[in-house]
Design an enzyme around this catalytic site. Structure first.
Site, PDB file in Angstrom:
ATOM      1  N   GLY A  20      44.193  43.150  37.919  1.00 32.37           N
ATOM      2  CA  GLY A  20      43.850  41.721  37.922  1.00 32.37           C
ATOM      3  C   GLY A  20      43.789  41.249  36.478  1.00 32.37           C
ATOM      4  CG  PHE A  24      37.184  35.126  29.521  1.00 30.03           C
ATOM      5  CD1 PHE A  24      36.856  33.909  30.149  1.00 30.03           C
ATOM      6  CD2 PHE A  24      36.352  36.206  29.740  1.00 30.03           C
ATOM      7  CE1 PHE A  24      35.728  33.802  30.946  1.00 30.03           C
ATOM      8  CE2 PHE A  24      35.218  36.112  30.537  1.00 30.03           C
ATOM      9  CZ  PHE A  24      34.903  34.891  31.141  1.00 30.03           C
ATOM     10  CB  ALA A  25      38.268  39.392  31.945  1.00 31.76           C
ATOM     11  CG  ASP A 134      32.562  30.455  40.198  1.00 32.67           C
ATOM     12  OD1 ASP A 134      33.230  31.157  39.419  1.00 32.67           O
ATOM     13  OD2 ASP A 134      33.043  29.493  40.849  1.00 32.67           O
TER      14      ASP A 134
HETATM   15  C1  LIG Z   1      29.660  42.250  39.412  1.00 28.16           C
HETATM   16  O1  LIG Z   1      30.967  42.532  39.784  1.00 28.16           O
HETATM   17  C2  LIG Z   1      31.987  41.968  39.108  1.00 28.16           C
HETATM   18  C3  LIG Z   1      31.743  41.087  38.058  1.00 28.16           C
HETATM   19  C4  LIG Z   1      32.849  40.525  37.425  1.00 28.16           C
HETATM   20  O2  LIG Z   1      32.642  39.683  36.422  1.00 28.16           O
HETATM   21  C5  LIG Z   1      34.140  40.833  37.824  1.00 28.16           C
HETATM   22  C6  LIG Z   1      34.345  41.734  38.866  1.00 28.16           C
HETATM   23  N1  LIG Z   1      35.644  41.980  39.196  1.00 28.16           N
HETATM   24  C7  LIG Z   1      36.243  42.979  39.953  1.00 28.16           C
HETATM   25  C8  LIG Z   1      35.615  44.152  40.393  1.00 28.16           C
HETATM   26  C9  LIG Z   1      36.332  45.075  41.135  1.00 28.16           C
HETATM   27  C10 LIG Z   1      37.682  44.847  41.437  1.00 28.16           C
HETATM   28  C11 LIG Z   1      38.410  45.863  42.232  1.00 28.16           C
HETATM   29  O3  LIG Z   1      37.886  46.946  42.495  1.00 28.16           O
HETATM   30  N2  LIG Z   1      39.659  45.535  42.619  1.00 28.16           N
HETATM   31  C12 LIG Z   1      40.578  46.320  43.301  1.00 28.16           C
HETATM   32  C13 LIG Z   1      40.490  47.727  43.381  1.00 28.16           C
HETATM   33  C14 LIG Z   1      41.483  48.437  44.055  1.00 28.16           C
HETATM   34  C15 LIG Z   1      42.550  47.762  44.658  1.00 28.16           C
HETATM   35  C16 LIG Z   1      42.627  46.366  44.575  1.00 28.16           C
HETATM   36  C17 LIG Z   1      41.652  45.645  43.903  1.00 28.16           C
HETATM   37  C18 LIG Z   1      38.292  43.665  40.994  1.00 28.16           C
HETATM   38  O4  LIG Z   1      39.583  43.425  41.308  1.00 28.16           O
HETATM   39  C19 LIG Z   1      40.196  42.303  40.638  1.00 28.16           C
HETATM   40  C20 LIG Z   1      41.528  42.052  41.286  1.00 28.16           C
HETATM   41  C21 LIG Z   1      41.287  41.629  42.716  1.00 28.16           C
HETATM   42  N3  LIG Z   1      42.056  40.442  42.982  1.00 28.16           N
HETATM   43  C22 LIG Z   1      37.566  42.739  40.259  1.00 28.16           C
HETATM   44  C23 LIG Z   1      33.265  42.311  39.543  1.00 28.16           C
END
Ligand SMILES: COc1cc(O)cc(Nc2ccc(C(=O)Nc3ccccc3)c(OCCC[NH3+])c2)c1
Length: 307
Positions: A20, A24-25, A134
């Site tokens: 993802g 800004f991240a 949000d």
């Molecule tokens: C407190 O938790 C937070 C705070 C924050 O500022 C951002 C995030 N963002 C996250 C956390 C976990 C994932 C994730 O595990 N995604 C994932 C893992 C395996 C397969 C597919 C997705 C995350 O994913 C961002 C892309 C999802 N559209 C963002 C958590």
């Protein structure tokens, strides 16, 4: 000399692909070497952050006070000369947003399962004195057990302002589109302030009542989180009100995890307990929380011995 911002991170984690990239991240998949557990790592560049740096600090401070089965866990924070790394709970099911789009819209009983989890998470966050501010389908991720995890507390603050957003979320779950939408921001704002929205024919009378109670334009007329917990729409098909207390409260120290850590580090249980109880959100906090997560998943509470 070129300071290597990733040096410390790579001591504890194997990094994989980027999953993802936002404003800004960016978020990368990774594996915590000692426990073998998968994690997500949110990587921010301090220079790019600029004025948003205080928001990130606020989010990190808030996350240190939140521990709930429907809130994505923060395990570890690493700050270097140029970067901030947030090591977060792994949520492989992707965004609720994509899940709704893929199914066009959800039937009431499936929407109720998700909405009860959202109310549980928000009631807990409010009980800790925070508002998320949000709430939207993009900020609810699905974990490997089809449970929702609330993410991104970058806008969180002390006052409570989430009930209306939960009304919009419930509408999105049941309709597959938003109650108030317009490409022109001023027209959108006017629609929101008028508080009128389309009621599709498939919504039940009880659903319409609850949506109206959450989407009240006047905050004083809006339903409170307390009354949501045992609202008749949320109770249908369930006997009990929504449970919002955390399954593993903050500061809880698990005996088995301490034992494994003390054996591994050749420290006494007492000194290991004292170290974990400092909650420095360093490698010790991450290893302890990921061991606890392994135990909750029924996996062995073991650390990897270097082969
Ligand atoms: C407190 O938790 C937070 C705070 C924050 O500022 C951002 C995030 N963002 C996250 C956390 C976990 C994932 C994730 O595990 N995604 C994932 C893992 C395996 C397969 C597919 C997705 C995350 O994913 C961002 C892309 C999802 N559209 C963002 C958590």
């Amino acid at each position: 000399m070129a300071v290597d911002d990733y040096e410390e991170l790579l001591k504890y984690y194997d990094l994989y692909e980027t999953i993802g990239a936002g404003g800004f991240a960016k978020v990368k998949l990774a594996r915590h070497i000692l426990t073998g557990e998968k994690v997500a790592i949110k990587i921010m560049d301090k220079a790019t952050l600029g004025d948003d740096l205080p928001r990130v600090k606020m989010e990190i401070e808030a996350m240190k006070n939140l521990s709930h089965h429907h809130v994505c866990h923060l395990y570890h924070v690493i700050e270097t000369a140029n970067k901030i790394f947030m090591i977060l709970e792994y949520c492989p099911g992707g965004e609720l947003f994509d899940y709704i789009i893929a199914k066009d819209r959800l039937m009431e009983d499936e929407a109720r399962v998700f909405f009860r989890q959202i109310v549980s998470a928000v009631a807990y966050v409010h009980s800790r004195g925070y508002a998320h501010r949000d709430l939207k389908p993009e900020n609810l991720l699905i974990d490997e057990d089809q449970n929702l995890k609330l993410i991104d507390f970058g806008l969180c603050a002390k006052p409570k302002a989430d009930i209306w957003s939960m009304g919009v979320l419930m509408y999105a779950l049941l309709c597959g589109y938003l109650p108030f939408d317009d490409d022109n921001v001023m027209l959108l704002y006017r629609k929101i302030m008028r508080g009128k929205y389309e009621i599709p024919k498939w919504l039940s009378p009880d659903t319409i009542i609850l949506l109206n109670q959450m989407l009240q334009v006047d905050p004083k007329k809006r339903i409170t989180i307390k009354h949501l917990l045992n609202h008749q729409w949320l109770l249908q098909g369930y006997k009990c009100p929504v449970e919002w207390q955390s399954k593993y409260p903050l500061g809880y120290i698990d005996e088995d995890c301490i034992t494994e850590l003390s054996v591994f580090h050749k420290q006494s249980k007492q000194s290991m307990t004292n170290l974990v109880s400092e909650w420095n959100y360093d490698q010790t906090t991450a290893t302890y929380l990921l061991l606890q997560s392994k135990k909750a998943q029924g996996k062995p509470v073991r650390l990897m011995r270097s082969s």
